[in-house]
Design a protein around this motif. Structure first.
Motif, mmCIF file in Angstrom:
data_model
loop_
_atom_site.group_PDB
_atom_site.id
_atom_site.type_symbol
_atom_site.label_atom_id
_atom_site.label_comp_id
_atom_site.label_asym_id
_atom_site.label_seq_id
_atom_site.Cartn_x
_atom_site.Cartn_y
_atom_site.Cartn_z
ATOM 1 N N ASN A 38 -34.416 -13.776 -5.241
ATOM 2 C CA ASN A 38 -34.471 -13.889 -3.701
ATOM 3 C C ASN A 38 -33.571 -14.776 -3.485
ATOM 4 N N PHE A 39 -32.584 -15.314 -4.115
ATOM 5 C CA PHE A 39 -31.648 -16.346 -3.704
ATOM 6 C C PHE A 39 -30.120 -16.135 -4.492
ATOM 7 N N TYR A 61 -29.970 -20.508 -2.670
ATOM 8 C CA TYR A 61 -29.920 -20.489 -1.181
ATOM 9 C C TYR A 61 -30.712 -19.131 -0.897
ATOM 10 N N PRO A 62 -31.631 -19.124 -0.121
ATOM 11 C CA PRO A 62 -32.469 -18.031 0.081
ATOM 12 C C PRO A 62 -31.494 -16.778 0.604
ATOM 13 N N ARG A 64 -31.953 -13.900 2.134
ATOM 14 C CA ARG A 64 -32.264 -13.225 3.094
ATOM 15 C C ARG A 64 -31.729 -14.228 4.603
ATOM 16 N N ALA A 65 -31.680 -15.499 4.293
ATOM 17 C CA ALA A 65 -31.113 -16.464 5.382
ATOM 18 C C ALA A 65 -29.557 -16.300 5.860
ATOM 19 N N PHE A 67 -28.373 -13.309 6.243
ATOM 20 C CA PHE A 67 -28.449 -11.999 7.009
ATOM 21 C C PHE A 67 -29.508 -11.901 8.256
ATOM 22 N N ARG A 68 -29.826 -12.901 8.776
ATOM 23 C CA ARG A 68 -30.977 -13.323 9.623
ATOM 24 C C ARG A 68 -30.258 -12.321 10.892
ATOM 25 N N TYR A 70 -27.996 -9.745 11.274
ATOM 26 C CA TYR A 70 -27.686 -8.714 10.757
ATOM 27 C C TYR A 70 -28.837 -7.628 10.478
ATOM 28 N N VAL A 73 -28.472 -5.117 7.504
ATOM 29 C CA VAL A 73 -28.477 -5.558 5.961
ATOM 30 C C VAL A 73 -29.942 -5.630 5.597
ATOM 31 N N ARG A 74 -30.307 -4.801 4.703
ATOM 32 C CA ARG A 74 -31.517 -5.046 3.987
ATOM 33 C C ARG A 74 -31.548 -5.630 2.776
ATOM 34 N N PHE A 75 -32.231 -6.529 2.322
ATOM 35 C CA PHE A 75 -32.551 -7.100 0.984
ATOM 36 C C PHE A 75 -33.675 -6.454 0.121
#
Lengths: 422, 422
Positions: A38-39, A61-62, A64-65, A67-68, A70, A73-75
């Protein structure tokens, strides 16, 4: 997500994958970024985790952080298992993910060059978990050595071997030396640090092959001044729990062999069915497309592209520069354009630290060594680390360590199994 | 070590053990400090590891680093297995350690009050490893929930229950709420955060029983404003992988129950053979000596001493104040003096944070709440953290989080087993 927009699937949240996803996030496409962690990991500093210098969240670094902002964009946290290129699907344990365009940015893993036994008896250092494992193990070796009464076993526990004279092996050996002889020197009141050996083994006749000769010599000189036993022209042929065997038949009694002798593409790349090189990297066209699959691109460590007669190196700048061309070409394809761009790597130079206040760097005719090279190395790495807060804490830690030698990361989070415990 | 000097063995490198060892380090004695971890853990901030706020090395400090200057203090990494009080020996897996004086400062562990099944189906939060485990699990639940298609299973994955209305439960629930609703709110584009439930369960009719009523009410009010579902007078009777069962028969579908309902002394204390209370704490004399064993002392969470008709609380100040009296008494015994000092605990007050910028504190007639209480809480905790560098980075992180809500620690270092994965 809109059903009509092109869907780009990116595999891997390393330097190339993150950059590609950030570039595509601003376009009229949907993006799915898949990674088994997840990082995003800042791999060039992984050796500072294994040697107790930095904290985990300073180099991880996470994902998902990023792409807040956007929503397109899916993780997805998943270990990709394979591909169905006919139906344009990525296979994961949870579902098949359909793509219009696929970007392979899955990176590399440790290369044992066919000596599979070594994957069990040595420590790789390509993932965060491996680096944490090395840290726990090295610290635990000192704890065990202090209560060990047999001097031979104690010496074996205190012998640390790094295999591979590239940047990772150099930096690991130098940093390990400072951990032992500076950070921990007054802490093991029952140990004689003369029992410690740190050995760097390199199969060829040189360390840091990308560097000019004077910087290579400087590197060996500095390492030796840090009590690292540098052995060139030395090949490993076998390793078990307690013994490393060299090609000339000599053995080294050790419980710690860190294998940094080479990398290969992650194994899933071969499942694409396209041609790969000896290191498992998929051979791509100059447009970074996989042959016969114009919708599939490969960048960074998992791609093979030759330039000036040699394959591009497995370093971060190749991945990030590649991601820019890859995204440009995807945008062209979406627009129906056929004049795709060819990737040309622009050398940004290479550098390595050998210890606090000691580095070598080289670009074209520019050569630097010593303290100023280290300052430059530090600045460049700080600039590239994700997150302002991290920049501050890492800068503080490096500065603090330069002055006092302290390393705060010496925390054994998991007591390893007590194999060999007498 | 000199053979003639008295040998003091201290078990446990928590607040009491470290303080006792540091005080004894300056005396003409040999000290052996034994702990099952190589670090001193700042337990009051453990919940900030489990909720991705702080880094591991910000609340864990290498034990040996305290004793660099003191060659008469030896550290030993070992899990104490028992005692041979006749021969004055501590039993470890590696050897028996002889003592002239023994200080038990081994601390406490999670108390399931006889419901042993809960030790498997819920998450304790007394050790660093447990806190890391909770962090990994909570983050992983969000990853799994986003790809889960069954809405019922998704809600179960997003239901987080904290059991226990003491400081740990309060702080965990408040911090979890901010992690979810502030730090991660824009990151799960495929999740509706209305599916998240954070529930705090307390068996009695009040949270924070040491606080006056108005501060208790304030605590509940703040928690509820953070969307924490606070349920008083609610007792847990059973828990399995997917369901928590309450005494009134209702059930809560959840994969995450954090058990902070009570502590008991670590089990090895009972092996001493001396009388213990219901929580396994050894009952000590006012001099902190174990009855019939003037050479054995017990302090902190593993000791039971009554004051004003009630046993002293299991909090850090009781342990550190106790260690001072314990060391004074050992020094008297060494000198052959018999006028040992009796331990009287001086209340330093109590405090708890409910979130960033929100705390309650209470001492005698002094009551504080809100932002200033939080600032006081922050200062006091920063002062007590080991290491100047840590003070700076933790202060930065807390300040940064107050302003931006960012939490950098959201790194899954170990993907938990995929039990329940559909």
């Amino acid at each position: 997500m809109s059903e009509k927009r092109p869907h780009v699937v990116i595999i891997g949240a390393g330097f190339g994958g993150i950059k590609a996803a950030l570039l595509l996030a601003r376009e009229n496409v949907d993006v799915t970024l898949i990674d088994r962690n997840n990082f995003h990991l800042f791999q060039p500093l992984l050796y500072q985790i294994s040697t107790s210098m930095l904290s985990i969240d300073e180099i991880a670094y996470p994902t998902r952080a990023f792409f807040r902002k956007y929503k397109n964009v899916r993780f997805m946290l998943a270990h990709v298992q394979g591909f169905d290129v006919e139906n344009k699907e990525v296979i994961t344990p949870y579902k098949r993910v359909k793509y219009d365009y696929l970007v392979l940015a899955a990176g590399s893993t440790t290369n044992y060059f066919g000596m599979n036994k070594l994957s069990y008896s040595t420590y790789g250092m390509k993932t965060l978990r491996e680096a944490i494992h090395i840290r726990n193990h090295v610290l635990h070796m000192f704890e065990r050595a202090e209560r060990e009464t047999d001097p031979e076993i104690r010496k074996r526990m205190l012998t640390f071997v790094c295999v591979g004279g590239g940047p990772t092996g150099i930096e690991e050996a130098g940093s390990l030396s400072e951990l032992v002889y500076i950070a921990m020197k007054d802490e093991y009141h029952g140990l004689d640090l003369n029992d410690v050996s740190i050995i760097l083994i390199e199969a060829t006749d040189k360390v840091l092959p990308m560097m000019p000769e004077d910087l290579r010599k400087e590197t060996v000189r500095v390492l030796r001044s840090k009590k690292v036993d540098v052995r060139l022209n030395t090949q490993v042929v076998d390793c078990d729990e307690n013994t490393l065997t060299l090609k000339d038949g000599t053995t080294i009694a050790t419980n710690t062999v860190i294998w940094a002798a080479g990398v290969k593409a992650v194994p899933v790349i071969e499942k694409l069915g396209s041609e790969v090189d000896r290191a498992g990297r998929v051979i791509v066209k100059k447009t970074l497309q996989v042959p016969d699959h114009p919708e599939i691109f490969a960048i960074g460590d998992c791609a093979h592209l030759e330039q000036n007669g040699r394959p591009l190196a497995t370093i971060a700048p190749v991945a990030t520069q590649g991601s820019v061309v890859c995204v440009e070409n995807i945008k062209k394809l979406i627009k129906g354009q056929t004049d795709l761009k060819e990737f040309v790597y622009h050398d940004v130079g290479s550098m390595a630290t050998i210890g606090r206040g000691q580095a070598v760097m080289f670009k074209g005719s520019l050569k630097m060594k010593g303290f100023f090279a280290w300052c430059a190395w530090m600045l460049i790495h700080l600039m590239r680390l994700a997150g302002t807060h991290t920049n501050i804490t890492v800068a503080l830690k490096w500065g603090w360590n330069l002055l006092s030698g302290i390393r705060l990361g010496r925390i054994i989070t998991n007591i390893p199994d007590n194999r060999n415990e007498q």
